[in-house]
Write a protein that holds these residues in place. Structure first.
Motif, PDB file in Angstrom:
ATOM      1  N   THR A  46       1.164  -1.542   0.130  1.00 15.88           N
ATOM      2  CA  THR A  46       0.060  -0.219   0.111  1.00 15.88           C
ATOM      3  C   THR A  46       1.011   1.133   0.391  1.00 15.88           C
ATOM      4  OG1 THR A  46      -0.131   0.506   1.899  1.00 15.88           O
ATOM      5  CG2 THR A  46      -1.678  -1.691   1.552  1.00 15.88           C
ATOM      6  N   ILE A  47       0.032   2.471  -0.240  1.00 12.95           N
ATOM      7  CA  ILE A  47       1.196   3.693  -0.041  1.00 12.95           C
ATOM      8  C   ILE A  47       1.084   4.554   1.059  1.00 12.95           C
ATOM      9  CG2 ILE A  47       1.260   3.879  -2.580  1.00 12.95           C
ATOM     10  CD1 ILE A  47      -0.886   5.694  -3.058  1.00 12.95           C
ATOM     11  N   LEU A  48       0.116   3.748   2.156  1.00 13.09           N
ATOM     12  CA  LEU A  48      -0.718   4.082   3.013  1.00 13.09           C
ATOM     13  C   LEU A  48       0.630   4.354   4.518  1.00 13.09           C
ATOM     14  CD1 LEU A  48      -4.197   1.925   4.120  1.00 13.09           C
ATOM     15  CD2 LEU A  48      -2.623   4.920   2.637  1.00 13.09           C
ATOM     16  N   PRO A  49       1.766   4.175   4.147  1.00 10.52           N
ATOM     17  CA  PRO A  49       2.511   4.640   5.173  1.00 10.52           C
ATOM     18  C   PRO A  49       2.788   6.290   5.443  1.00 10.52           C
ATOM     19  CG  PRO A  49       3.423   2.957   4.120  1.00 10.52           C
ATOM     20  CD  PRO A  49       2.018   3.233   3.174  1.00 10.52           C
ATOM     21  N   PRO A  50       3.610   6.824   6.700  1.00  7.35           N
ATOM     22  CA  PRO A  50       3.381   8.584   6.243  1.00  7.35           C
ATOM     23  C   PRO A  50       3.679   8.549   5.559  1.00  7.35           C
ATOM     24  CG  PRO A  50       3.247   7.183   8.791  1.00  7.35           C
ATOM     25  CD  PRO A  50       3.123   6.579   7.838  1.00  7.35           C
ATOM     26  N   GLU A  51       3.972  10.167   4.980  1.00  6.53           N
ATOM     27  CA  GLU A  51       5.004  10.003   3.759  1.00  6.53           C
ATOM     28  C   GLU A  51       5.944  10.507   4.163  1.00  6.53           C
ATOM     29  OE1 GLU A  51       4.371  14.412   0.709  1.00  6.53           O
ATOM     30  OE2 GLU A  51       2.763  13.559   1.658  1.00  6.53           O
ATOM     31  N   GLU A  52       6.377  10.904   5.510  1.00  7.13           N
ATOM     32  CA  GLU A  52       7.612  11.403   5.968  1.00  7.13           C
ATOM     33  C   GLU A  52       8.288  10.656   6.008  1.00  7.13           C
ATOM     34  OE1 GLU A  52       4.825  11.338   9.769  1.00  7.13           O
ATOM     35  OE2 GLU A  52       5.157  12.433   7.097  1.00  7.13           O
ATOM     36  N   GLU A  53       7.407   8.763   6.168  1.00  6.75           N
ATOM     37  CA  GLU A  53       8.414   7.245   6.527  1.00  6.75           C
ATOM     38  C   GLU A  53       9.474   7.042   4.991  1.00  6.75           C
ATOM     39  OE1 GLU A  53       6.885   5.966   9.384  1.00  6.75           O
ATOM     40  OE2 GLU A  53       6.647   7.041  10.335  1.00  6.75           O
ATOM     41  N   MET A  54       8.179   7.790   4.166  1.00  9.50           N
ATOM     42  CA  MET A  54       8.007   6.519   2.966  1.00  9.50           C
ATOM     43  C   MET A  54       9.532   6.923   2.276  1.00  9.50           C
ATOM     44  SD  MET A  54       6.019   5.124   0.616  1.00  9.50           S
ATOM     45  CE  MET A  54       4.057   6.109   1.106  1.00  9.50           C
ATOM     46  N   PRO A  55      10.438   7.639   2.215  1.00 11.32           N
ATOM     47  CA  PRO A  55      11.681   7.667   1.618  1.00 11.32           C
ATOM     48  C   PRO A  55      12.587   6.664   2.094  1.00 11.32           C
ATOM     49  CG  PRO A  55      10.914   9.744   2.059  1.00 11.32           C
ATOM     50  CD  PRO A  55       9.896   9.247   2.753  1.00 11.32           C
ATOM     51  N   GLU A  56      12.064   6.623   3.589  1.00  9.57           N
ATOM     52  CA  GLU A  56      13.385   5.866   3.902  1.00  9.57           C
ATOM     53  C   GLU A  56      12.698   4.360   4.143  1.00  9.57           C
ATOM     54  OE1 GLU A  56      16.210   4.136   6.752  1.00  9.57           O
ATOM     55  OE2 GLU A  56      16.124   5.885   5.941  1.00  9.57           O
ATOM     56  N   ILE A  57      10.944   4.262   3.837  1.00  8.27           N
ATOM     57  CA  ILE A  57      10.683   2.631   3.319  1.00  8.27           C
ATOM     58  C   ILE A  57      11.031   2.111   1.915  1.00  8.27           C
ATOM     59  CG2 ILE A  57       9.105   1.611   2.616  1.00  8.27           C
ATOM     60  CD1 ILE A  57       7.351   3.060   4.429  1.00  8.27           C
ATOM     61  N   MET A  58      11.513   2.434   1.748  1.00  2.43           N
ATOM     62  CA  MET A  58      11.726   2.770  -0.254  1.00  2.43           C
ATOM     63  C   MET A  58      13.177   2.406  -0.348  1.00  2.43           C
ATOM     64  SD  MET A  58       8.994   2.269  -1.655  1.00  2.43           S
ATOM     65  CE  MET A  58       9.738   1.535  -2.773  1.00  2.43           C
ATOM     66  N   LYS A  59      14.262   3.454   0.789  1.00  2.00           N
ATOM     67  CA  LYS A  59      15.585   2.579   0.722  1.00  2.00           C
ATOM     68  C   LYS A  59      15.906   1.361   1.767  1.00  2.00           C
ATOM     69  CE  LYS A  59      19.775   4.211   2.989  1.00  2.00           C
ATOM     70  NZ  LYS A  59      20.260   5.465   3.583  1.00  2.00           N
ATOM     71  N   SER A  60      15.460   1.150   2.117  1.00  2.00           N
ATOM     72  CA  SER A  60      15.070  -0.469   3.190  1.00  2.00           C
ATOM     73  C   SER A  60      14.501  -0.983   1.922  1.00  2.00           C
ATOM     74  CB  SER A  60      14.203  -0.451   3.901  1.00  2.00           C
ATOM     75  OG  SER A  60      14.637  -1.561   4.802  1.00  2.00           O
ATOM     76  N   PHE A  61      13.948  -0.977   1.584  1.00  2.00           N
ATOM     77  CA  PHE A  61      13.253  -1.833   0.032  1.00  2.00           C
ATOM     78  C   PHE A  61      14.453  -2.311  -0.796  1.00  2.00           C
ATOM     79  CE2 PHE A  61      12.046  -3.168  -3.871  1.00  2.00           C
ATOM     80  CZ  PHE A  61      11.254  -4.679  -3.680  1.00  2.00           C
ATOM     81  N   LYS A  62      14.860  -0.824  -1.176  1.00  2.00           N
ATOM     82  CA  LYS A  62      15.790  -1.033  -1.974  1.00  2.00           C
ATOM     83  C   LYS A  62      17.006  -1.683  -1.266  1.00  2.00           C
ATOM     84  CE  LYS A  62      18.600   2.199  -5.003  1.00  2.00           C
ATOM     85  NZ  LYS A  62      18.304   1.205  -6.561  1.00  2.00           N
ATOM     86  N   ASN A  63      17.895  -1.121  -0.499  1.00  2.00           N
ATOM     87  CA  ASN A  63      18.252  -2.204   0.472  1.00  2.00           C
ATOM     88  C   ASN A  63      18.697  -4.412  -0.007  1.00  2.00           C
ATOM     89  OD1 ASN A  63      19.926  -0.005   0.269  1.00  2.00           O
ATOM     90  ND2 ASN A  63      19.631   0.465   2.563  1.00  2.00           N
ATOM     91  N   PHE A  64      16.810  -4.714   0.487  1.00  2.00           N
ATOM     92  CA  PHE A  64      17.105  -5.754   0.192  1.00  2.00           C
ATOM     93  C   PHE A  64      17.305  -6.357  -0.271  1.00  2.00           C
ATOM     94  CE2 PHE A  64      13.624  -8.793  -0.806  1.00  2.00           C
ATOM     95  CZ  PHE A  64      13.766  -9.878  -0.045  1.00  2.00           C
ATOM     96  N   ASN A  65      15.835  -5.563  -2.016  1.00  2.00           N
ATOM     97  CA  ASN A  65      16.010  -6.067  -3.193  1.00  2.00           C
ATOM     98  C   ASN A  65      18.216  -6.367  -3.957  1.00  2.00           C
ATOM     99  OD1 ASN A  65      14.333  -6.647  -5.498  1.00  2.00           O
ATOM    100  ND2 ASN A  65      15.920  -5.501  -6.407  1.00  2.00           N
ATOM    101  N   ASP A  66      18.862  -5.273  -3.720  1.00  2.00           N
ATOM    102  CA  ASP A  66      19.762  -5.495  -3.758  1.00  2.00           C
ATOM    103  C   ASP A  66      21.032  -6.575  -3.417  1.00  2.00           C
ATOM    104  OD1 ASP A  66      19.445  -3.196  -5.501  1.00  2.00           O
ATOM    105  OD2 ASP A  66      20.568  -1.459  -3.810  1.00  2.00           O
ATOM    106  N   ASP A  67      19.995  -6.786  -2.504  1.00  2.00           N
ATOM    107  CA  ASP A  67      21.274  -7.884  -1.546  1.00  2.00           C
ATOM    108  C   ASP A  67      20.315  -8.617  -1.973  1.00  2.00           C
ATOM    109  OD1 ASP A  67      22.721  -5.966   0.321  1.00  2.00           O
ATOM    110  OD2 ASP A  67      21.572  -6.073   1.581  1.00  2.00           O
TER     111      ASP A  67
END
Length: 267
Positions: free
Chosen positions: A233-254
């Protein structure tokens, strides 16, 4: 036939022509159309504004408007209201035979009554504040802020997914979901098989273990063979979204680094 517009899980919006084609198909095949339109106010682009199936049906004129059977759904639990704990909703029946309507009322009459707060929320949804009401200005401001924030979050999430290796995501045009395609390497697919899991389930469980992010594997929606997705979902708080997507990207890269080294088709 059942349609969800705006869509779940894809977040896509149907055009007027799309809906007209579906109505024509249902008319020819003598099908009842069930139109789930619970996200109708959640639109994040301007090319395809929400148009209800009933509106298109009535505009088509005879014989469609008097013969095609349609049931339309809406709820306070979804959409930008997002009152998920308030179980209030309705459905409207168009061209449904009177005897069928009587049976539906009979079934409804022996069910428990909806909770009072849910009925209050639903009443406000279908009869929102008017310009002369004291609460109108606040209602407009808050509604606008919520929808504009959701539109920004839709862009943040789509852009975030598309910046990841082997991930492709269409823009979330409406509703509240992203449905990225994950291009899993054969080695990951083999590891999933060995673990007794569907490949996208395997990926989502690894994501949950590494980041705490809970997503829904695309296999639960009946996706094309050999193609893998997840829904979030796109429902996480807007201010937390960049960190969430960074965390996803790090996981996906690994993940990709661990299982790449083999070629696979780009579906």
């Amino acid at each position: 036939m059942v349609i969800i517009n705006p869509g779940n899980p894809t977040g896509q919006c149907l055009s007027r022509d799309n809906i007209k084609e579906l109505l024509e198909f249902c008319y020819v095949e003598n099908l009842v159309l069930l139109a789930d339109e619970v996200y109708q106010q959640n639109i994040y682009q301007d090319e395809r504004p929400f148009v209800s199936a009933k509106k298109v049906l009535m505009d088509m004129g005879l014989p469609f408007s008097k013969e095609l059977q349609l049931v339309s759904y809406h709820t306070v639990s979804k959409g930008y209201w997002g009152e998920c704990g308030q179980r209030g909703g309705y459905f409207e029946m168009t061209n449904i035979p009177p005897k069928t309507v009587d049976e539906i009322y009979k079934v409804a009459s022996v069910s428990l009554s909806p909770n009072v707060p849910g009925q209050i929320f639903l009443g406000i949804m279908v009869n929102p504040p008017k310009p002369a009401d004291i609460s109108y200005q606040m209602f407009v401001i808050e509604s606008k802020e919520i929808l504009e924030s959701l539109r920004r979050r839709a862009h943040l999430m789509t852009d975030g997914f598309n910046s990841c290796r082997n991930v492709v995501c269409n823009f979330t045009e409406g509703a509240m979901y992203s449905f990225p395609q994950i291009k899993l390497p054969p080695k990951a697919i083999a590891a999933a098989k060995e673990a007794g899991k569907a490949p996208d389930v395997f990926y989502c469980l690894k994501l949950l273990e590494a980041t705490g992010m809970s997503t829904v594997p695309g296999s639960g929606f009946g996706q094309k063979e050999g193609v893998f997705h997840l829904r979030t979902t796109i429902l996480p708080p807007e201010e937390e979204m960049p960190e969430i997507m960074k965390s996803f990207k790090n996981f996906n890269d690994d993940f990709m680094a661990a299982y790449e080294g083999y070629s696979w088709s780009r579906l």
